[in-house]
Design a protein around this motif. Structure first.
Motif, mmCIF file in Angstrom:
data_model
loop_
_atom_site.group_PDB
_atom_site.id
_atom_site.type_symbol
_atom_site.label_atom_id
_atom_site.label_comp_id
_atom_site.label_asym_id
_atom_site.label_seq_id
_atom_site.Cartn_x
_atom_site.Cartn_y
_atom_site.Cartn_z
ATOM 1 N N GLU A 68 57.037 -9.934 22.132
ATOM 2 C CA GLU A 68 55.794 -10.610 22.328
ATOM 3 C C GLU A 68 55.647 -11.504 21.454
ATOM 4 O O GLU A 68 54.353 -12.128 21.398
ATOM 5 C CB GLU A 68 54.722 -9.486 22.443
ATOM 6 C CG GLU A 68 55.017 -8.406 23.356
ATOM 7 C CD GLU A 68 54.114 -7.088 23.437
ATOM 8 O OE1 GLU A 68 53.276 -6.962 22.306
ATOM 9 O OE2 GLU A 68 53.917 -6.507 24.352
ATOM 10 N N ASP A 69 56.254 -12.244 20.534
ATOM 11 C CA ASP A 69 55.957 -13.031 19.508
ATOM 12 C C ASP A 69 54.958 -12.912 18.673
ATOM 13 O O ASP A 69 53.857 -13.642 18.142
ATOM 14 C CB ASP A 69 55.830 -14.475 20.276
ATOM 15 C CG ASP A 69 56.878 -14.960 21.126
ATOM 16 O OD1 ASP A 69 58.025 -14.791 20.412
ATOM 17 O OD2 ASP A 69 56.943 -15.535 22.164
ATOM 18 N N ASN A 70 54.918 -11.436 18.133
ATOM 19 C CA ASN A 70 53.821 -11.113 17.111
ATOM 20 C C ASN A 70 54.293 -11.008 15.911
ATOM 21 O O ASN A 70 53.725 -10.340 15.135
ATOM 22 C CB ASN A 70 53.193 -9.751 17.756
ATOM 23 C CG ASN A 70 52.350 -10.169 19.012
ATOM 24 O OD1 ASN A 70 51.700 -11.099 19.133
ATOM 25 N ND2 ASN A 70 52.447 -9.188 20.032
ATOM 26 N N GLU A 73 57.590 -16.122 11.486
ATOM 27 C CA GLU A 73 59.194 -16.638 11.080
ATOM 28 C C GLU A 73 59.331 -16.288 9.655
ATOM 29 O O GLU A 73 58.744 -16.577 9.066
ATOM 30 C CB GLU A 73 59.315 -18.222 11.693
ATOM 31 C CG GLU A 73 59.237 -18.140 13.219
ATOM 32 C CD GLU A 73 60.325 -17.509 13.820
ATOM 33 O OE1 GLU A 73 61.366 -17.244 13.213
ATOM 34 O OE2 GLU A 73 60.253 -17.586 15.050
ATOM 35 N N ALA A 76 60.993 -12.856 13.315
ATOM 36 C CA ALA A 76 60.999 -13.065 14.623
ATOM 37 C C ALA A 76 62.179 -13.562 15.044
ATOM 38 O O ALA A 76 62.640 -12.645 15.879
ATOM 39 C CB ALA A 76 59.458 -13.977 15.208
ATOM 40 N N THR A 77 62.668 -14.666 14.644
ATOM 41 C CA THR A 77 63.924 -15.127 15.081
ATOM 42 C C THR A 77 65.069 -14.174 14.797
ATOM 43 O O THR A 77 66.001 -13.817 15.634
ATOM 44 C CB THR A 77 64.262 -16.677 14.748
ATOM 45 O OG1 THR A 77 63.275 -17.613 15.267
ATOM 46 C CG2 THR A 77 65.488 -16.923 15.130
ATOM 47 N N LYS A 80 64.888 -11.268 17.317
ATOM 48 C CA LYS A 80 65.226 -11.454 18.457
ATOM 49 C C LYS A 80 66.354 -11.918 18.617
ATOM 50 O O LYS A 80 67.007 -11.604 19.852
ATOM 51 C CB LYS A 80 64.280 -12.682 18.769
ATOM 52 C CG LYS A 80 62.839 -12.790 19.014
ATOM 53 C CD LYS A 80 62.306 -13.861 19.434
ATOM 54 C CE LYS A 80 60.773 -13.766 19.837
ATOM 55 N NZ LYS A 80 60.298 -15.089 20.205
#
Length: 161
Positions: A68-70, A73, A76-77, A80
């Protein structure tokens, strides 16, 4: 809390039976009398452990937050893309695998490389993040398998006595 984490896994497409099938594949060569039902019971017993429940909650939350992009960085990457050198996903899942001893850890290493059954599906899922989930499933299957190995040894020793 056991039912909560089982339901959360179901929401992500993971059923107890799918985990039990992996445990069966791990243990059946060493236990000819083993049934899938035995493996389902063993998986259910692994879910009784509070540290397993907490690990599942943590891993699923991190996957969901990344999805959910919460997350900030570069984390996150990293999550993911399931960055191979990250290793925290495996470290977290190994706490589950180790509950029944070293045999669970060695089985986890095997599953982490081989990626069988639902683990492979999760590892290659498109459109969602299952970085922690595939390893958590491997950890649960490994722990259930180790539990069965210990149970068989106990039964064999009881027969000798």
């Amino acid at each position: 809390m056991k039912e909560l984490v089982i339901n959360l896994l179901k929401q992500r497409g993971v059923k107890l039976r799918s985990i039990a099938e992996i445990a069966y594949d791990l243990q059946s060569p060493y236990n000819p009398g083993l049934t899938l039902e035995d493996c389902i019971i063993s998986v259910e017993q692994v879910f009784e452990k509070r540290e397993v429940q907490h690990t599942i909650l943590t891993g699923l939350a991190l996957d969901k937050m990344a999805e959910e992009d919460n997350l900030e960085e570069p984390l996150a990457t990293i999550i993911k893309t399931d960055e191979p050198l990250y290793g925290i996903d495996e470290s977290l899942a190994m706490t589950i695998a180790n509950i029944y001893g070293t045999i669970g850890v060695t089985s986890f290493g095997y599953l982490d490389k081989k990626k069988t059954g639902i683990i492979e599906e999760l590892d290659s899922s498109e459109g969602r993040v299952d970085t922690f989930l595939d390893d958590i499933v491997a950890g649960i299957a490994s722990a259930a398998s180790a539990r069965l190995a210990h149970q068989l040894k106990k039964e064999e020793q009881a027969e000798i006595s």
